[in-house]
Design a protein around this motif. Structure first.
Motif, PDB file in Angstrom:
ATOM      1  N   THR A  59       0.874  -1.166   0.000  1.00 19.73           N
ATOM      2  CA  THR A  59       0.000   0.000   0.000  1.00 19.73           C
ATOM      3  C   THR A  59       0.911   1.215   0.000  1.00 19.73           C
ATOM      4  OG1 THR A  59      -1.727  -1.157   1.238  1.00 19.73           O
ATOM      5  CG2 THR A  59      -1.828   1.248   1.206  1.00 19.73           C
ATOM      6  N   ALA A  60       1.039   1.855  -1.154  1.00 14.77           N
ATOM      7  CA  ALA A  60       1.968   2.976  -1.307  1.00 14.77           C
ATOM      8  C   ALA A  60       1.189   4.270  -1.499  1.00 14.77           C
ATOM      9  CB  ALA A  60       2.895   2.734  -2.495  1.00 14.77           C
ATOM     10  N   MET A  61       1.856   5.372  -1.220  1.00 11.80           N
ATOM     11  CA  MET A  61       1.234   6.685  -1.363  1.00 11.80           C
ATOM     12  C   MET A  61       2.060   7.553  -2.304  1.00 11.80           C
ATOM     13  SD  MET A  61      -1.462   6.524   0.586  1.00 11.80           S
ATOM     14  CE  MET A  61      -1.941   8.250   0.689  1.00 11.80           C
ATOM     15  N   ILE A  62       1.373   8.247  -3.195  1.00  7.12           N
ATOM     16  CA  ILE A  62       1.984   9.269  -4.033  1.00  7.12           C
ATOM     17  C   ILE A  62       1.078  10.495  -3.974  1.00  7.12           C
ATOM     18  CG2 ILE A  62       3.127   7.659  -5.600  1.00  7.12           C
ATOM     19  CD1 ILE A  62       0.831   8.109  -7.583  1.00  7.12           C
ATOM     20  N   ASP A  63       1.560  11.613  -4.491  1.00  8.01           N
ATOM     21  CA  ASP A  63       0.761  12.834  -4.515  1.00  8.01           C
ATOM     22  C   ASP A  63       0.500  13.285  -5.944  1.00  8.01           C
ATOM     23  OD1 ASP A  63       0.441  13.095  -1.819  1.00  8.01           O
ATOM     24  OD2 ASP A  63       2.018  14.581  -1.542  1.00  8.01           O
ATOM     25  N   GLU A  95      -5.620   7.387 -14.897  1.00  9.27           N
ATOM     26  CA  GLU A  95      -5.894   6.092 -15.507  1.00  9.27           C
ATOM     27  C   GLU A  95      -4.697   5.187 -15.266  1.00  9.27           C
ATOM     28  OE1 GLU A  95      -6.404   7.113 -19.590  1.00  9.27           O
ATOM     29  OE2 GLU A  95      -8.579   7.347 -19.413  1.00  9.27           O
ATOM     30  N   CYS A  96      -4.959   3.897 -15.092  1.00 10.16           N
ATOM     31  CA  CYS A  96      -3.883   2.929 -14.909  1.00 10.16           C
ATOM     32  C   CYS A  96      -4.114   1.762 -15.863  1.00 10.16           C
ATOM     33  CB  CYS A  96      -3.833   2.434 -13.472  1.00 10.16           C
ATOM     34  SG  CYS A  96      -2.509   1.252 -13.149  1.00 10.16           S
ATOM     35  N   ASP A  97      -3.043   1.285 -16.495  1.00  6.98           N
ATOM     36  CA  ASP A  97      -3.198   0.227 -17.505  1.00  6.98           C
ATOM     37  C   ASP A  97      -2.969  -1.175 -16.943  1.00  6.98           C
ATOM     38  OD1 ASP A  97      -0.471   0.152 -17.112  1.00  6.98           O
ATOM     39  OD2 ASP A  97       0.081   0.726 -19.156  1.00  6.98           O
ATOM     40  N   ALA A  98      -2.939  -1.332 -15.602  1.00  6.19           N
ATOM     41  CA  ALA A  98      -2.703  -2.653 -15.002  1.00  6.19           C
ATOM     42  C   ALA A  98      -3.789  -2.972 -13.992  1.00  6.19           C
ATOM     43  CB  ALA A  98      -1.333  -2.691 -14.330  1.00  6.19           C
ATOM     44  N   ASP A  99      -4.311  -4.193 -14.055  1.00  8.34           N
ATOM     45  CA  ASP A  99      -5.377  -4.579 -13.132  1.00  8.34           C
ATOM     46  C   ASP A  99      -4.845  -5.006 -11.770  1.00  8.34           C
ATOM     47  OD1 ASP A  99      -4.276  -7.031 -13.711  1.00  8.34           O
ATOM     48  OD2 ASP A  99      -6.066  -7.866 -14.670  1.00  8.34           O
ATOM     49  N   TRP A 100      -3.516  -5.057 -11.605  1.00  7.26           N
ATOM     50  CA  TRP A 100      -2.943  -5.427 -10.308  1.00  7.26           C
ATOM     51  C   TRP A 100      -2.653  -4.202  -9.445  1.00  7.26           C
ATOM     52  CZ3 TRP A 100       2.084  -3.530 -10.319  1.00  7.26           C
ATOM     53  CH2 TRP A 100       2.709  -3.385 -11.558  1.00  7.26           C
ATOM     54  N   VAL A 101      -3.046  -3.039  -9.929  1.00 10.17           N
ATOM     55  CA  VAL A 101      -2.912  -1.798  -9.176  1.00 10.17           C
ATOM     56  C   VAL A 101      -4.289  -1.173  -9.014  1.00 10.17           C
ATOM     57  CG1 VAL A 101      -1.849   0.483  -9.045  1.00 10.17           C
ATOM     58  CG2 VAL A 101      -0.617  -1.411 -10.141  1.00 10.17           C
ATOM     59  N   GLU A 102      -4.648  -0.848  -7.791  1.00  4.89           N
ATOM     60  CA  GLU A 102      -5.921  -0.175  -7.520  1.00  4.89           C
ATOM     61  C   GLU A 102      -5.632   1.232  -7.000  1.00  4.89           C
ATOM     62  OE1 GLU A 102      -9.718  -0.543  -4.454  1.00  4.89           O
ATOM     63  OE2 GLU A 102      -8.539  -2.334  -4.944  1.00  4.89           O
ATOM     64  N   LEU A 103      -6.295   2.229  -7.596  1.00  8.05           N
ATOM     65  CA  LEU A 103      -6.115   3.623  -7.199  1.00  8.05           C
ATOM     66  C   LEU A 103      -7.256   4.066  -6.290  1.00  8.05           C
ATOM     67  CD1 LEU A 103      -5.181   5.165 -10.683  1.00  8.05           C
ATOM     68  CD2 LEU A 103      -3.668   4.114  -9.001  1.00  8.05           C
ATOM     69  N   SER A 136      -2.875   0.492  -4.095  1.00 13.84           N
ATOM     70  CA  SER A 136      -2.949  -0.848  -3.508  1.00 13.84           C
ATOM     71  C   SER A 136      -2.449  -1.828  -4.562  1.00 13.84           C
ATOM     72  CB  SER A 136      -4.384  -1.178  -3.091  1.00 13.84           C
ATOM     73  OG  SER A 136      -4.831  -0.259  -2.108  1.00 13.84           O
ATOM     74  N   ILE A 137      -1.294  -2.428  -4.296  1.00  9.46           N
ATOM     75  CA  ILE A 137      -0.581  -3.216  -5.301  1.00  9.46           C
ATOM     76  C   ILE A 137      -0.557  -4.669  -4.866  1.00  9.46           C
ATOM     77  CG2 ILE A 137       1.613  -3.468  -6.519  1.00  9.46           C
ATOM     78  CD1 ILE A 137       2.118  -0.473  -5.673  1.00  9.46           C
ATOM     79  N   ASN A 138      -1.021  -5.556  -5.740  1.00  6.60           N
ATOM     80  CA  ASN A 138      -1.067  -6.977  -5.426  1.00  6.60           C
ATOM     81  C   ASN A 138       0.329  -7.598  -5.451  1.00  6.60           C
ATOM     82  OD1 ASN A 138      -3.854  -6.784  -5.301  1.00  6.60           O
ATOM     83  ND2 ASN A 138      -4.154  -7.461  -7.410  1.00  6.60           N
ATOM     84  N   GLU A 139       0.457  -8.761  -4.843  1.00  5.30           N
ATOM     85  CA  GLU A 139       1.721  -9.498  -4.834  1.00  5.30           C
ATOM     86  C   GLU A 139       2.094  -9.943  -6.245  1.00  5.30           C
ATOM     87  OE1 GLU A 139       3.355 -13.776  -3.052  1.00  5.30           O
ATOM     88  OE2 GLU A 139       1.531 -12.861  -2.253  1.00  5.30           O
ATOM     89  N   ASN A 140       3.368  -9.842  -6.565  1.00  8.39           N
ATOM     90  CA  ASN A 140       3.875 -10.340  -7.844  1.00  8.39           C
ATOM     91  C   ASN A 140       4.528 -11.694  -7.615  1.00  8.39           C
ATOM     92  OD1 ASN A 140       4.930 -10.792 -10.363  1.00  8.39           O
ATOM     93  ND2 ASN A 140       6.528  -9.226 -10.231  1.00  8.39           N
ATOM     94  N   ARG A 157      -1.222  -6.456   5.330  1.00  6.36           N
ATOM     95  CA  ARG A 157      -0.225  -5.421   5.034  1.00  6.36           C
ATOM     96  C   ARG A 157       1.137  -6.021   4.674  1.00  6.36           C
ATOM     97  NH1 ARG A 157      -1.405  -0.228   6.597  1.00  6.36           N
ATOM     98  NH2 ARG A 157       0.366   0.256   5.224  1.00  6.36           N
ATOM     99  N   GLY A 158       1.210  -7.338   4.502  1.00 10.58           N
ATOM    100  CA  GLY A 158       2.452  -7.971   4.077  1.00 10.58           C
ATOM    101  C   GLY A 158       3.376  -8.385   5.200  1.00 10.58           C
TER     102      GLY A 158
END
Length: 474
Positions: A53-57, A67-75, A97-101, A441-442
């Motif tokens: 779970t990462a944060m950006i501004d 828009e995001c082109d990957a279904d493993w990332v939720e905004l 919110s980034i799923n496990e790779n 949370r990993g």
């Protein structure tokens, strides 16, 4: 009149059909990604393979869209308006919110920010579980741990009322029987796949700091019990740190005034341990130390100079282990915070050592909170895991995950437990809550002792044991 009406209608249609970008009145529109709380622009962002779970501004002085082109990332947000178009760097926080790779290769996602005719793209890279060496990274190891248990009061037990060379007397002096393969197999059958084997060394060092062979052989024997079951095994330097008591307990402490002696003895000890186990594979993990304290035995926090010495010890640990070669070149290593505590000051004081093999360090924190409920002191009379307790747990998990997981550093609760106060239902509620929420949370958890009657190799806390496994698999 009819012509004027038609012209007005066409103008309205034209305005309606234009995007917000086309009608902006901002003289110098901009849309930018920045690091949280700063004006530092971001175009690339790298995260580990574990769930993050990462944060950006988002900084923008116009209406913006994501828009995001990957279904493993939720905004958490997809659009917004400027807080104040005339003031730069008034950020809107975006949670990723980034799923496990679980794949063999890194993967990329592009997050596109548009507004006012401007575009910014953030390239998000999520690393894979293995690097170019083909061996498992620390994040992959933590991902692979389901549930763990501590074989406490055994190889870590200590005493000065008997001959320390009597291995049986040493290992059983705190009331536990000798460790056996059958004990480890019982945990394997239940669904655990990690065993932490705390080890105290001071009573088995000669006058030159050499580990006596019978003790090293016994440690290796128990390690093999765990590894032969296909489980992860963590060995450490345990009651050599902590509160001074019998013998030389606590000689390894955050005391820079005794720097030369401590570093020399510590380096020599880890050189011997690492050399002995250099050919063991990645299922064996080394732990730098346990709950290391300062010379005043402060448990919560300490002075900056003592934090710095703990960091120097951690760096020495990494340097010595890597120097011994073999599989130790890429072995995963755990490094606890000061006193293994999770308060904000000690978390921030923890520093990532320089390591010639990147992505092999695991941070370690211990979890006995809320202390009034989980602690085992005589005055710890609280028997109910309350809403306030759950709130405290949430705050700790978030603080630990933000400090480590969000910074690309895997972390474990190397010890987790709640004292038995004849409150089995509340202890099960605690185990379920902490383990499941930490996992989300990993963070993976290793329960401290209990559960198994080691004398008879039978489960004397079967419901709690099942709760731990079920929570770890949620």
């Amino acid at each position: 009149m009819k012509l004027r009406y038609i012209i007005s209608l066409l103008a309205a249609i034209l305005l309606w059909s234009c995007s917000d970008d086309d009608v902006t009145t901002v003289d110098n529109p901009y849309v930018k990604f920045t690091k949280v709380g700063t004006d530092v622009e971001l175009s690339d962002y790298e995260v580990e393979c574990f769930p993050v779970t990462a944060m950006i501004d988002v900084n923008a002085n116009v209406d913006w869209r994501l828009e995001c082109d990957a279904d493993w990332v939720e905004l958490s947000n997809f659009s917004g308006t400027p807080i104040d178009p005339d003031v730069e760097y008034q950020q809107v926080h975006i949670k990723l919110s980034i799923n496990e790779n679980t794949g063999d290769q890194p993967r990329k996602a592009n997050i596109r920010l548009t507004g006012g005719g401007q575009t910014s793209v953030l390239t998000l890279t999520q690393l894979s579980e293995k690097d170019s060496s083909g061996t498992m990274t620390a994040a992959a190891v933590v991902n692979d741990i389901v549930a763990g248990w501590n074989m406490g009061n055994t190889l870590d037990a200590q005493g000065d009322w008997f001959d320390a060379d009597n291995i049986v007397a040493w290992e059983t002096c705190w009331g536990q029987p000798l460790a056996t393969r059958e004990m480890i197999h019982a945990f394997k059958e239940k669904g655990f796949n990690a065993i932490r084997v705390p080890v105290t060394w001071w009573g088995h060092l000669d006058s030159n700091g050499n580990v006596k062979e019978p003790w090293m052989a016994r440690v290796e024997e128990v390690v093999n019990y765990v590894l032969d079951e296909g489980m992860y095994c963590i060995i450490n330097v345990h009651h050599d740190t902590g509160t001074p008591g019998v013998g030389e307990a606590g000689w390894l402490c955050a005391n820079p005034s005794n720097r030369d002696f401590i570093l020399d003895r510590y380096s020599k000890l880890w050189h011997q341990i690492a050399t002995r186990f250099a050919d063991y594979d990645s299922k064996l993990i080394f732990g730098a130390f346990n709950e290391i304290l300062d010379s005043r035995t402060n448990w919560d926090s300490t002075d900056d100079v003592n934090y710095e010495f703990v960091s120097e010890l951690a760096q020495t640990f990494v340097d010595v282990v890597r120097y011994t070669g073999g599989h130790n070149v890429w072995r995963c290593l755990t490094i606890p915070t000061y006193a293994a505590t999770h308060n904000a000051h000690s978390l921030e004081a923890w520093s990532l050592p320089d390591d010639p093999t990147p992505r092999r360090i695991i941070a370690e924190v211990h979890m006995y909170s809320p202390w009034q409920f989980a602690g085992d002191s005589e005055d710890m009379s609280a028997t109910e895991f309350t809403a306030a307790g759950r709130k405290e747990v949430d705050e700790i998990i978030n603080r630990v995950a933000t400090r480590f997981i969000n910074q690309g550093i895997p972390v474990i609760f190397g010890e987790l437990g709640a004292a038995n106060k004849d409150n089995p239902d509340q202890r099960m509620a605690y185990a379920d809550y902490v383990i499941s929420h930490a996992k989300a949370r990993g963070i993976k958890c290793l329960w401290w002792m209990g559960l198994l009657d080691r004398q008879n190799v039978s489960w004397y806390e079967p419901d709690l044991t099942d709760t731990i496994i079920n929570a770890a698999n949620k």
